[in-house]
Design a protein around this motif. Structure first.
Motif, PDB file in Angstrom:
ATOM      1  N   ILE A   1      59.219  48.551 -14.938  1.00 30.05           N
ATOM      2  CA  ILE A   1      59.194  49.460 -16.092  1.00 30.05           C
ATOM      3  C   ILE A   1      58.045  50.439 -15.898  1.00 30.05           C
ATOM      4  CG2 ILE A   1      58.877  49.626 -18.591  1.00 30.05           C
ATOM      5  CD1 ILE A   1      60.037  46.821 -18.813  1.00 30.05           C
ATOM      6  N   VAL A   2      58.335  51.721 -16.017  1.00 18.59           N
ATOM      7  CA  VAL A   2      57.315  52.742 -15.819  1.00 18.59           C
ATOM      8  C   VAL A   2      57.218  53.548 -17.111  1.00 18.59           C
ATOM      9  CG1 VAL A   2      56.642  54.735 -14.443  1.00 18.59           C
ATOM     10  CG2 VAL A   2      57.911  52.875 -13.381  1.00 18.59           C
ATOM     11  N   SER A   3      55.990  53.730 -17.598  1.00 17.11           N
ATOM     12  CA  SER A   3      55.887  54.483 -18.848  1.00 17.11           C
ATOM     13  C   SER A   3      55.363  55.892 -18.604  1.00 17.11           C
ATOM     14  CB  SER A   3      55.047  53.732 -19.879  1.00 17.11           C
ATOM     15  OG  SER A   3      53.714  53.798 -19.511  1.00 17.11           O
ATOM     16  N   GLY A   4      55.728  56.776 -19.499  1.00 15.92           N
ATOM     17  CA  GLY A   4      55.345  58.180 -19.359  1.00 15.92           C
ATOM     18  C   GLY A   4      55.455  58.868 -20.701  1.00 15.92           C
TER      19      GLY A   4
ATOM     20  N   LEU B   1      56.176  61.809 -16.022  1.00 18.00           N
ATOM     21  CA  LEU B   1      55.300  60.745 -15.517  1.00 18.00           C
ATOM     22  C   LEU B   1      54.036  61.312 -14.910  1.00 18.00           C
ATOM     23  CD1 LEU B   1      58.017  58.667 -13.598  1.00 18.00           C
ATOM     24  CD2 LEU B   1      57.174  58.291 -15.936  1.00 18.00           C
ATOM     25  N   ASN B   2      52.970  60.511 -14.928  1.00 21.43           N
ATOM     26  CA  ASN B   2      51.770  60.932 -14.208  1.00 21.43           C
ATOM     27  C   ASN B   2      52.022  60.784 -12.706  1.00 21.43           C
ATOM     28  OD1 ASN B   2      51.175  58.271 -13.402  1.00 21.43           O
ATOM     29  ND2 ASN B   2      49.794  57.924 -15.134  1.00 21.43           N
ATOM     30  N   PHE B   3      51.093  61.263 -11.916  1.00 24.29           N
ATOM     31  CA  PHE B   3      51.341  61.349 -10.479  1.00 24.29           C
ATOM     32  C   PHE B   3      51.648  59.982  -9.850  1.00 24.29           C
ATOM     33  CE2 PHE B   3      50.209  61.890  -6.015  1.00 24.29           C
ATOM     34  CZ  PHE B   3      50.962  63.016  -5.722  1.00 24.29           C
ATOM     35  N   THR B   4      50.841  58.982 -10.216  1.00 25.92           N
ATOM     36  CA  THR B   4      51.023  57.645  -9.641  1.00 25.92           C
ATOM     37  C   THR B   4      52.401  57.091  -9.986  1.00 25.92           C
ATOM     38  OG1 THR B   4      48.771  57.383 -10.446  1.00 25.92           O
ATOM     39  CG2 THR B   4      49.752  55.493  -9.326  1.00 25.92           C
ATOM     40  N   ALA B   5      52.733  57.190 -11.261  1.00 25.29           N
ATOM     41  CA  ALA B   5      54.020  56.656 -11.703  1.00 25.29           C
ATOM     42  C   ALA B   5      55.175  57.444 -11.077  1.00 25.29           C
ATOM     43  CB  ALA B   5      54.093  56.709 -13.229  1.00 25.29           C
ATOM     44  N   TYR B   6      54.970  58.751 -10.954  1.00 24.10           N
ATOM     45  CA  TYR B   6      56.008  59.599 -10.363  1.00 24.10           C
ATOM     46  C   TYR B   6      56.300  59.153  -8.928  1.00 24.10           C
ATOM     47  CZ  TYR B   6      58.610  63.618  -8.739  1.00 24.10           C
ATOM     48  OH  TYR B   6      59.607  64.416  -8.218  1.00 24.10           O
TER      49      TYR B   6
HETATM   50  C1  LIG Z   1      49.925  56.456 -14.925  1.00 28.91           C
HETATM   51  O1  LIG Z   1      50.978  55.847 -15.619  1.00 28.91           O
HETATM   52  C2  LIG Z   1      51.020  54.443 -15.518  1.00 28.91           C
HETATM   53  C3  LIG Z   1      52.163  53.947 -16.346  1.00 28.91           C
HETATM   54  O2  LIG Z   1      53.358  54.275 -15.801  1.00 28.91           O
HETATM   55  C4  LIG Z   1      49.743  53.825 -16.021  1.00 28.91           C
HETATM   56  O3  LIG Z   1      49.768  52.427 -15.802  1.00 28.91           O
HETATM   57  C5  LIG Z   1      48.554  54.425 -15.336  1.00 28.91           C
HETATM   58  O4  LIG Z   1      47.377  53.976 -15.970  1.00 28.91           O
HETATM   59  C6  LIG Z   1      48.595  55.933 -15.433  1.00 28.91           C
HETATM   60  N1  LIG Z   1      47.501  56.475 -14.661  1.00 28.91           N
HETATM   61  C7  LIG Z   1      46.702  57.455 -15.129  1.00 28.91           C
HETATM   62  C8  LIG Z   1      45.649  57.926 -14.203  1.00 28.91           C
HETATM   63  O5  LIG Z   1      46.839  57.947 -16.231  1.00 28.91           O
END
Ligand SMILES: *[C@@H]1O[C@H](CO)[C@@H](O)[C@H](O)[C@H]1NC(C)=O
Ligand SMILES: *[C@@H]1O[C@H](CO)[C@@H](O)[C@H](O)[C@H]1NC(C)=O
Ligand SMILES: *[C@@H]1O[C@H](CO)[C@@H](O)[C@H](O)[C@H]1NC(C)=O
Ligand SMILES: *[C@@H]1O[C@H](CO)[C@@H](O)[C@H](O)[C@H]1NC(C)=O
Ligand SMILES: *[C@@H]1O[C@H](CO)[C@@H](O)[C@H](O)[C@H]1NC(C)=O
Ligand SMILES: *[C@@H]1O[C@H](CO)[C@@H](O)[C@H](O)[C@H]1NC(C)=O
Ligand SMILES: *[C@@H]1O[C@H](CO)[C@@H](O)[C@H](O)[C@H]1NC(C)=O
Ligand SMILES: *[C@@H]1O[C@H](CO)[C@@H](O)[C@H](O)[C@H]1NC(C)=O
Ligand SMILES: *[C@@H]1O[C@H](CO)[C@@H](O)[C@H](O)[C@H]1NC(C)=O
Ligand SMILES: *[C@@H]1O[C@H](CO)[C@@H](O)[C@H](O)[C@H]1NC(C)=O
Length: 739
Positions: free
Chosen positions: A333-336, A421-426
């Motif tokens: 599950i990925v949140s955004g 989504l943020n970069f990591t999640a993307y």
């Molecule tokens: C990016 O999003 C994920 C959730 O999908 C979260 O766990 C993570 O903390 C976020 N990272 C930043 C740098 O906001």
């Protein structure tokens, strides 16, 4: 630096789509404002006089009649005409003309927010509230909106001199007491922006289920019994010509507070900032103008509302954040971020942008600039750009997963199932989309969650320092501006997407545009208790009682993100002491700060001559409720701030001073921190409205470039706390130029 001359929709989504306007060449006739300052003589402010002036420059030919557009003359003097550059220059030299400038285009920039501010069941002065009139200069309103229902409200106050001239099919009531429009055929809101901002300030309480069930609750303004006068100046676009006309009328009509969620002027010159000019005349008549700071953060120095008589508002988060989630086929599950009301669609095929594009050699397929409808039909497409959402709609995709390029944690209403989504999640989802032979996802409906970090300055909120007047703190104050629920016109499109035909009465928007009416509403609330307070006293009351905020973004002192802090409505009506500023102080300030007599006339329209003010007036002498000083790197300094406070609390009272520790933007040795003192350290009052003066001295050693400190002076009598930030800011290094 803030971009010049671009339209700002200070609500953010439109900024994403905003078009860029280019300027044309010199011999073409363009609309210019011929500004003639304060009205000294009625005859000189008549259109016949304006036409005579115009004829004397461009001749009596038919051109004259076709060139003249309109006159101002209710609250200040001036007119608008289509002129060539040469004609404008010639007019500028004529007797009685203060300045001539081309009309520019400006940008338009729950409610859980009031509860979050501890304003659930505020003490009210109903009689006072009924007497306060807020003038909204924006895109008009939707008069049938439930927020503007006048049930239980009597006729307008006696002082009201305006009219209901909202155009065809626009009816006023005892709440919406006035309406005017300047370009289209009515004051009816065709954008939603004006309805949203006005209802945030004065809307009556309405129970709503939010946006299709997201973030429901009671939506209300600060002063549900106050009156609204609508000045629709942003249809189809907001220009200086219309904004100045709106100020001219609002001041003469007798409004008490002006709220204007617009901006985008050329930071290099206060003389052509029509909002600063209009607000100056408002100030002289006792009207406070509240303006949004701008949405150009996190760029340092991007604040667009810089004049000291304006009340400039930054945007903060509230404890309610709207998020969305997507479930990958592998169970992750990925949140955004998105405001996605669509009920969970089934497991849908996911396709990465590069695999869903037709041949488009010059464009980047990863951002979905050229999606192939055949390849995305019925699928969720993943795009490395927020605008991929709109491309997905155009191509007929079932949904979109996009990169939140701004990394700002702000959710927008989406026209189809989509999540940012943020970069990591993307990257996590991209890896899944690319490596899986048969990738599937499900995008869930958005939910409101508690944000334990609030209030934080929104990343998009424009930052100080004030590049034009570096020793005036800007922004002044912060208020909720992220994911705000308020009324809107029910006309589509809701998400700024053509074809998004959803019809709603309430919607969620973000921007300093949304923060601004929170402060205008609060100013009206303060005015309902203190009808005779000057604009500067109201502003001071709101600033000195604000909730301290401590976050910084590591580049500038926190005050340049959020000013004095988050508004505190309950305290603002009982500030104890106020810092007042009058017209003569602003004139001295301008004269003492690099503006010559001609420029001072250009801004104020006041014929005062700078040479009349004998002593040199430093910016530190302006009685501002915040103290800011810009120093040069590695130069020891001693700064003195001269201030006067007026007792509006308890007649017999003694205030003791206290300083909060200096906080530092960049790590420094403690020996490099400045020292601060106040003389006298105690103030004793015997009467209400008694004034006492004091001097704050800040002494510092050599401090390196790119640093800043802030502290605060707090006067306390045991009941009231009167807090003023003190900011020492090291001059920004010049912007590097590439040869
Ligand atoms: C990016 O999003 C994920 C959730 O999908 C979260 O766990 C993570 O903390 C976020 N990272 C930043 C740098 O906001
Ligand atoms: C929206 O407001 C109108 C009145 O302006 C009302 O008739 C309508 O039922 C409302 N719609 C919803 C969904 O509440
Ligand atoms: C006035 O405008 C409202 C909202 O668009 C509309 O529902 C109504 O039919 C209009 N009335 C007239 C007389 O045009
Ligand atoms: C979605 O569908 C795929 C392929 O049919 C399957 O492997 C996966 O388990 C499904 N996921 C969910 C959450 O239903
Ligand atoms: C999708 O694109 C990625 C590169 O972006 C590529 O590695 C992958 O093979 C493509 N998948 C298909 C099914 O074409
Ligand atoms: C966004 O949220 C993350 C936590 O998920 C937080 O670490 C980050 O600072 C936030 N960014 C902004 C700009 O507020
Ligand atoms: C929205 O309404 C327009 C005009 O009525 C229509 O052409 C279009 O198909 C509608 N779009 C959707 C998504 O329903
Ligand atoms: C100019 O400002 C001074 C100081 O407030 C005031 O006394 C004077 O009336 C003003 N003049 C005009 C023409 O507005
Ligand atoms: C304030 O105190 C002085 C001295 O105690 C007293 O004379 C005066 O009446 C008091 N003023 C008010 C308004 O209570
Ligand atoms: C601040 O005061 C302390 C104690 O008097 C002194 O040692 C220090 O040098 C002072 N700092 C500056 C920058 O003047």
């Amino acid at each position: 630096m803030a971009p010049n001359n671009f339209p700002i929709l200070f609500s953010l989504i439109a900024a994403l789509l905003a078009a860029i306007f280019t300027s044309a060449n010199g011999s073409e006739r363009k609309a210019h404002i011929v500004y003639m300052g304060a009205i000294q003589n009625r005859a000189m402010a008549e259109s016949t006089h304006h036409l005579n002036l115009l004829r004397s420059v461009i001749g009596t030919s038919s051109v004259t009649e076709g060139s003249y557009i309109r006159s101002y003359g209710r609250s200040f003097n001036g007119f608008v005409a289509k002129l060539t550059g040469a004609e404008a220059e010639q007019l500028a030299t004529m007797d009685g003309v203060v300045s001539v400038f081309e009309s520019k285009e400006l940008k338009t920039q729950t409610t859980r927010s009031w509860d979050f501010l501890g304003f659930q069941q505020p003490k009210r002065n109903l009689a006072g509230e009924l007497d306060v009139i807020i003038g909204s200069i924006d895109s008009g309103i939707w008069p049938e909106s439930e927020s503007f229902n006048d049930e239980g409200i009597g006729p307008p106050p006696q002082k009201w001199r305006g009219v209901c001239a909202g155009g065809e099919n626009f009816t006023c009531n005892h709440k919406v007491i006035g309406a005017r429009y300047y370009s289209t055929s009515s004051a009816r809101d065709d954008k939603g922006h004006g309805t949203h901002t006005a209802s945030t300030a004065i809307g009556k309480s309405v129970t709503t289920d939010g946006f299709y069930g997201i973030a429901g609750g009671v939506a209300r303004g600060a002063v549900p019994s106050s009156r609204l006068a609508v000045y629709s100046a942003c249809s189809p676009s907001c220009t200086d010509v219309e904004i100045l006309a709106a100020f001219d009328d609002a001041i003469a009509d007798g409004v008490d507070i002006i709220t204007i969620s617009l901006g985008g002027f050329d930071l290099s010159d206060l003389r052509v900032d029509c909002i600063a000019i209009g607000a100056y005349h408002a100030m002289v008549r006792g009207i406070l103008t509240v303006q949004s700071a701008g949405n150009d953060g996190p760029v340092v120095g991007s604040v667009e509302s810089v004049a000291p008589w304006l009340f400039s508002v930054a945007a903060t988060t509230t404890d309610r954040s709207i998020i969305d989630e997507t479930v990958l086929g592998n169970g992750k599950i990925v949140s955004g971020y998105s405001i996605n009301p669509f009920t969970p669609n089934k497991n849908v095929t996911l396709i990465y942008g590069t695999n869903a594009s037709k041949s488009c050699s010059f464009q980047n397929p990863e951002v979905c600039s050229c999606l192939d409808p055949k390849l995305v039909k019925g699928k969720i497409v993943q795009c490395k750009s927020f605008t991929g959402i709109f491309k997905a709609v155009d191509a007929g995709a079932a949904g979109a997963i996009v990169l939140n390029d701004k990394a700002d944690n702000v959710s927008f209403i989406v026209p189809l199932p989509a999540i940012a989504l943020n970069f990591t999640a993307y990257e996590q989802v991209a890896n899944y989309a690319i490596s899986e032979p048969n990738p599937h996802v499900r995008i869930l409906k958005s939910v409101a969650i508690k944000d334990g970090y609030a209030p934080m300055a929104a990343q998009f909120s424009s930052r100080g320092p004030n590049l034009l007047l570096p020793d005036i703190m800007k922004p002044d104050i912060a208020a909720p501006g992220v994911e705000i629920l308020a009324s809107v016109n029910p006309q589509p499109p809701q998400s700024d997407t053509p074809g998004d035909n959803r019809t709603v009465n309430f919607t969620i928007m973000s921007g300093t545009s949304m923060a601004c009416p929170h402060v205008a509403g609060l100013a009206a609330y303060v005015k309902s208790f203190h009808p005779n307070w000057s604009p500067s006293a109201i502003k001071s009351a709101i600033m000195t009682t604000a909730e301290e905020m401590t976050n910084t973004d590591g580049f500038v002192s926190g005050e340049f993100l959020h000013g004095s802090g988050q508004i505190n409505p309950k305290q603002a009506i009982e500030p104890g002491l106020v810092y007042e500023i009058f017209e003569v102080d602003y004139l001295k300030f301008l004269c003492g700060n690099g503006f010559d007599s001609k420029s001072v006339r250009g801004i104020s329209g006041n014929k005062s001559d700078c040479s009349k003010f004998s002593t040199k007036f430093s910016p530190q002498d302006l009685n501002y409720p915040a103290m800011v000083f810009e120093v040069s790197p590695m130069k020891p300094f001693v700064i003195k701030f001269q201030r006067t406070v007026t007792n509006v609390g308890i007649a017999n009272s003694t205030y003791k001073s206290e300083f909060s520790a200096f906080s530092v933007v960049y790590v420094l040795k403690s020996s490099e921190k400045p020292n601060v003192s106040v003389e006298p350290p105690e103030l004793t009052f015997r009467d209400l409205n008694e004034k006492k003066s004091f001097i704050v001295t800040v002494t510092g050693g050599s401090i390196p470039a790119r640093t800043g400190f802030s502290s605060a002076l707090v006067w306390s009598d045991g009941i009231h706390k009167v807090r003023s930030p003190i900011v020492v800011n090291v001059k920004l290094p010049p912007i590097p130029t590439s040869n």
